[in-house]
Design a protein around this motif. Structure first.
Motif, PDB file in Angstrom:
ATOM      1  N   LEU A  33       0.804  -1.219   0.000  1.00  0.00           N
ATOM      2  CA  LEU A  33       0.000   0.000   0.000  1.00  0.00           C
ATOM      3  C   LEU A  33       0.843   1.277   0.000  1.00  0.00           C
ATOM      4  O   LEU A  33       0.519   2.224  -0.703  1.00  0.00           O
ATOM      5  CB  LEU A  33      -0.961  -0.007   1.189  1.00  0.00           C
ATOM      6  N   THR A  34       1.914   1.305   0.772  1.00  0.00           N
ATOM      7  CA  THR A  34       2.707   2.541   0.812  1.00  0.00           C
ATOM      8  C   THR A  34       3.435   2.778  -0.508  1.00  0.00           C
ATOM      9  O   THR A  34       3.643   3.918  -0.899  1.00  0.00           O
ATOM     10  CB  THR A  34       3.730   2.539   1.971  1.00  0.00           C
ATOM     11  N   GLU A  90       0.249   1.528   7.943  1.00  0.00           N
ATOM     12  CA  GLU A  90       0.333   0.239   7.249  1.00  0.00           C
ATOM     13  C   GLU A  90       0.366  -0.906   8.264  1.00  0.00           C
ATOM     14  O   GLU A  90      -0.350  -1.907   8.103  1.00  0.00           O
ATOM     15  CB  GLU A  90       1.568   0.201   6.361  1.00  0.00           C
ATOM     16  N   ASN A  91       1.149  -0.760   9.326  1.00  0.00           N
ATOM     17  CA  ASN A  91       1.221  -1.795  10.363  1.00  0.00           C
ATOM     18  C   ASN A  91      -0.118  -1.960  11.079  1.00  0.00           C
ATOM     19  O   ASN A  91      -0.536  -3.079  11.369  1.00  0.00           O
ATOM     20  CB  ASN A  91       2.333  -1.477  11.371  1.00  0.00           C
ATOM     21  N   PHE A 126      -9.042  -1.547  15.842  1.00  0.00           N
ATOM     22  CA  PHE A 126      -9.887  -0.749  14.952  1.00  0.00           C
ATOM     23  C   PHE A 126     -10.138   0.643  15.527  1.00  0.00           C
ATOM     24  O   PHE A 126     -10.141   1.630  14.785  1.00  0.00           O
ATOM     25  CB  PHE A 126     -11.210  -1.462  14.665  1.00  0.00           C
ATOM     26  N   LEU A 127     -10.347   0.738  16.833  1.00  0.00           N
ATOM     27  CA  LEU A 127     -10.581   2.040  17.452  1.00  0.00           C
ATOM     28  C   LEU A 127      -9.392   2.967  17.249  1.00  0.00           C
ATOM     29  O   LEU A 127      -9.556   4.171  17.010  1.00  0.00           O
ATOM     30  CB  LEU A 127     -10.902   1.890  18.938  1.00  0.00           C
ATOM     31  N   GLN A 128      -8.193   2.430  17.328  1.00  0.00           N
ATOM     32  CA  GLN A 128      -6.987   3.227  17.125  1.00  0.00           C
ATOM     33  C   GLN A 128      -6.932   3.774  15.697  1.00  0.00           C
ATOM     34  O   GLN A 128      -6.668   4.956  15.483  1.00  0.00           O
ATOM     35  CB  GLN A 128      -5.760   2.361  17.428  1.00  0.00           C
ATOM     36  N   ILE A 129      -7.213   2.934  14.723  1.00  0.00           N
ATOM     37  CA  ILE A 129      -7.202   3.367  13.324  1.00  0.00           C
ATOM     38  C   ILE A 129      -8.339   4.352  13.068  1.00  0.00           C
ATOM     39  O   ILE A 129      -8.150   5.384  12.411  1.00  0.00           O
ATOM     40  CB  ILE A 129      -7.316   2.163  12.362  1.00  0.00           C
TER      41      ILE A 129
END
Length: 159
Positions: A33-34, A90-91, A126-129
């Motif tokens: 992706l990057t 990405e991580n 998911f909450l972090q993202i």
């Protein structure tokens, strides 16, 4: 109207056969992706997550559908220019992918998984993202990639 058990069994079998290919699309896309950040690549990720979501929901795997839906929503944010795709993101996306992949593969190989545990493990990731996405997450649902964004001209896809 109840769904015929043969139809339900066929839908489950189709989902089990298709899911590993969709997971591979997600994993390959996330790993590059990057380097290969494009609308077409993001659309491919979004479509794979969307297909897993729909397939899981159609065979009663609601926790898998929920995880795929959350991943799909994050991919929609990536259509815009508001979120920088760096190594950290990405991580995080790869961790979120694992939260989908591991219970789904357990379902495929063993015939079951623990939905509550899968959701509990995934939620903080998911909450972090989603926090990083901020307001863009709420606006992402309104974005639809145009045929030009996806490389289409006059109804044809050019490679």
């Amino acid at each position: 109207m109840a769904i015929n058990s043969d139809i339900r069994d066929q839908a489950y079998q189709f989902f089990v056969e298709e899911a590993p290919e969709l997971l591979q699309v997600l994993e390959s896309g996330l790993l590059t992706l990057t380097q290969a950040h494009s609308i077409t690549e993001i659309h491919s990720l979004m479509r794979a997550a969307h297909s897993i979501k729909g397939g899981a929901a159609s065979v009663g795997l609601e926790a898998i559908a929920t995880l795929a839906h959350r991943l799909e929503a994050i991919f929609k944010v990536l259509y815009g220019e508001t979120l920088t795709i760096d190594t950290e993101l990405e991580n995080q996306l790869l961790q979120a992918f694992d939260c989908l992949k591991l219970p789904l593969m357990e379902q495929i190989t063993r015939g079951s998984f623990d939905p509550e545990a899968a959701l509990a493990i995934a939620d903080p990731i998911f909450l972090q993202i989603e926090a990083r996405c901020g307001d863009a997450l709420a606006q992402a649902d309104s974005y639809i990639a145009s045929s030009t964004d996806l490389g289409h001209r006059h109804g044809f896809l050019y490679f």
